[in-house]
Motif scaffolding. Structure first.
Motif, PDB file in Angstrom:
ATOM      1  N   ILE A  66      -5.306  -1.352 -13.871  1.00 17.52           N
ATOM      2  CA  ILE A  66      -4.892  -0.114 -13.104  1.00 17.52           C
ATOM      3  C   ILE A  66      -3.685   0.410 -14.026  1.00 17.52           C
TER       4      ILE A  66
ATOM      5  N   GLN B 157      -6.761  -4.167  -9.855  1.00 12.99           N
ATOM      6  CA  GLN B 157      -7.480  -3.968  -8.388  1.00 12.99           C
ATOM      7  C   GLN B 157      -8.645  -4.888  -8.279  1.00 12.99           C
TER       8      GLN B 157
ATOM      9  N   GLU C 299       0.831  -1.362  -0.166  1.00 15.07           N
ATOM     10  CA  GLU C 299      -0.013   0.033  -0.149  1.00 15.07           C
ATOM     11  C   GLU C 299       0.892   1.150  -0.022  1.00 15.07           C
TER      12      GLU C 299
ATOM     13  N   VAL D  20     -11.909  -8.089 -11.547  1.00 11.62           N
ATOM     14  CA  VAL D  20     -10.717  -7.212 -11.352  1.00 11.62           C
ATOM     15  C   VAL D  20     -11.007  -6.049 -12.445  1.00 11.62           C
TER      16      VAL D  20
ATOM     17  N   LYS E 285      -7.724  -4.635  -2.902  1.00  9.09           N
ATOM     18  CA  LYS E 285      -6.241  -4.478  -3.033  1.00  9.09           C
ATOM     19  C   LYS E 285      -5.758  -4.657  -4.195  1.00  9.09           C
ATOM     20  N   GLU E 286      -4.526  -4.145  -4.475  1.00  9.77           N
ATOM     21  CA  GLU E 286      -3.962  -4.191  -5.912  1.00  9.77           C
ATOM     22  C   GLU E 286      -2.934  -5.363  -5.952  1.00  9.77           C
TER      23      GLU E 286
END
Length: 529
Positions: free
Chosen positions: A382, A368, A327, A379, A346-347
């Protein structure tokens, strides 16, 4: 067995046609309707079977991924294999380190573009994406795939797998086997009742509309001369009138019943989709049947009515792992997670293992988690980690640069960004006598010249977006970004060069960062301002 059944079913209309006395036109219309009915019957059966398999595999994602890993390793097991026949996931992780795709490719190629590889995916995931995508599209837009409802305007198709029946049986008006984009476009223009428009990628469709505007009169003359006595001269007049009204909303003026645009999603297509949606295809929905990358079809799109860009990561082959992104940073964790362990919000970077090698390849694609489908994540894309520039250790990523460029273009009156690429000044030897900097090439709609004031705005926006870039500029360690406007067709020439020497197979992933002089020079030669 399925292929044999489909062949027999498609031969049935011919036999019945010879038996039933009708006028020639009536028999042809009846044959088309019957072929379409038979084909869709087979398609629905195959799609329902794939949907059932997908539901079962996603309900037991861990077990399904274990089977996928076993399939991937089947072709490479041997006396020298470090796994010694084991397909335990922990053993697999411990014995095989993660490999960055770009790093491995650079080392293998000695800094030169890699030779071409296979240009299509014919695996299970591709077939599944095609069948489920067609079924989902038909459910969301029931009339789109009716006879005469769809046209493809590029040589490549957005559907990852070539189906064992002719596409015209599914309602496509495009000439069978045609590869010439002009021929495909003319056939689409002759059909005002189209419900869907297909193209290999959004970038290719952008080229089609730019060519349509540049050569509209030639196309209108070809349509008018194509079939004397038919209503085509009126269609040619409609084309001229639609073009005279400008770019915005052109697709719906040409095809008033058009509902959806189908393209295959791959890296570097976001700008083309945005430009098409804001201008030529304004008011239309975009649908991609899959998310594809160099390793194959990675994500399935099952929801055409949902926002563009949501994909289910299936648990079958190829074997997919997720590398958590820490993060607030682009540093990665040391351990991957499986699909069932992904957390919403979350990525992760995608890690791929296929049947061709024992490489756990970090693709650089960051996604993500937006939701879930049974035990598997849904997902959205990104950015790509490999698309970064670093002339002084600043590591400006694709997402940061795109944000800054978007802000700058928004301050250029009348301009709409169509495409862009950027390169370190050392690649083009353009930093002699000055501090190293970025060379930026842009394709625009609505602006023919870039003033010095407009060029400076990109450098200011980069400083606002990246504190590290701002610091280096303040200290004089970096020079201002140099912006160049390229002419129409420049990025098409770049894609052609990439198609001749890509490290990735179909679809052509459009890089934003150019690391080879020959590729950068494709754009440099086409600078107009």
């Amino acid at each position: 067995m399925l292929l044999l059944l489909l062949t027999l079913l498609l031969l049935l209309p011919l036999a019945m046609l010879l038996w039933r006395p009708q006028s020639r036109d009536a028999r042809r219309s009846w044959l088309v309707r019957l072929q379409h009915c038979v084909t869709w019957g087979a398609l629905r059966w195959a799609a329902a079977w794939q949907q059932k398999r997908l539901a079962q595999s996603t309900l037991h994602a861990g077990q399904s991924q274990q089977q996928a890993l076993r399939w991937c390793l089947r072709g490479v097991q041997g006396p020298r294999c470090p796994l010694r026949g084991s397909t335990d996931i922990s053993t697999f992780r411990n014995h095989l380190p993660l490999t960055k795709a770009s790093q491995a490719q650079e080392e293998e190629s000695g800094g030169q573009p890699l030779p071409p590889t296979s240009n299509r995916y014919h695996g299970e995931a591709s077939l599944q994406a095609t069948l489920l995508g067609l079924a989902a599209l038909n459910k969301a837009y029931p009339e789109v795939l009716a006879p005469g409802g769809t046209a493809r305007v590029t040589a490549s198709s957005p559907w990852p797998y070539p189906l064992p029946w002719p596409w015209h049986a599914l309602g496509q008006v495009s000439p069978t086997g045609a590869k010439d984009p002009r021929v495909l476009l003319l056939e689409a223009l002759r059909s005002p009742g189209l419900q869907a428009l297909e193209a290999g990628t959004a970038a290719e469709l952008l080229d089609v509309f730019l060519d349509l505007e540049a050569h509209g009169e030639e196309l209108a003359e070809a349509i008018a001369a194509g079939n004397p006595g038919a209503p085509l001269p009126r269609r040619a007049a409609e084309l001229r009138e639609a073009l005279e009204q400008g770019t915005r909303g052109l697709a719906l003026r040409l095809w008033p019943k058009l509902q959806v645009v189908v393209t295959l999603d791959a890296g570097g297509q976001a700008e083309a989709v945005a430009a098409l949606g804001a201008l030529w295809c304004q008011g239309l929905t975009f649908f991609s049947p899959a998310y594809a990358a160099s390793g194959g079809v990675l994500g399935l799109s099952l929801w055409p009515e949902q926002p563009h860009g949501l994909y289910l990561l299936p648990p079958g082959a190829p074997f997919i792992e997720l590398l958590p992104i820490k993060e607030g940073t682009w540093e990665e964790a040391t351990r991957t997670v499986l699909l069932a362990e992904a957390q919403k919000g979350k990525e992760y970077e995608l890690v791929l293992t296929n049947h061709a090698s024992l490489t756990r390849c970090r693709l650089g694609d960051v996604v993500q988690v937006a939701g879930d489908y049974n035990q598997c994540p849904v997902v959205k894309f990104i950015c790509r980690l490999g698309q970064t520039l670093s002339v002084r250790g600043e590591d400006t990523g694709e997402d940061v640069f795109s944000e800054a460029l978007g802000r700058a273009v928004g301050q250029w009156p009348g301009a709409k960004l169509l495409d862009h690429g950027w390169v370190e000044s050392r690649i083009l030897d353009s930093s002699e006598g000055s501090a190293p900097h970025y060379e930026v090439f842009v394709a625009l709609k609505g602006l023919r010249n870039l003033s010095e004031e407009n060029r400076d705005k990109l450098d200011h926006c980069l400083q606002e977006t990246s504190a590290r870039y701002k610091d280096l500029r303040f200290r004089g360690s970096m020079g201002p970004a140099q912006v160049h406007l390229v002419g129409q067709g420049a990025f098409r020439e770049l894609r052609a060069a990439l198609a001749a020497c890509p490290s990735a197979p179909f679809p052509p992933e459009m890089p934003r960062v150019l690391r080879h002089r020959s590729l950068a020079q494709c754009l440099q030669r086409r600078v107009v301002s």
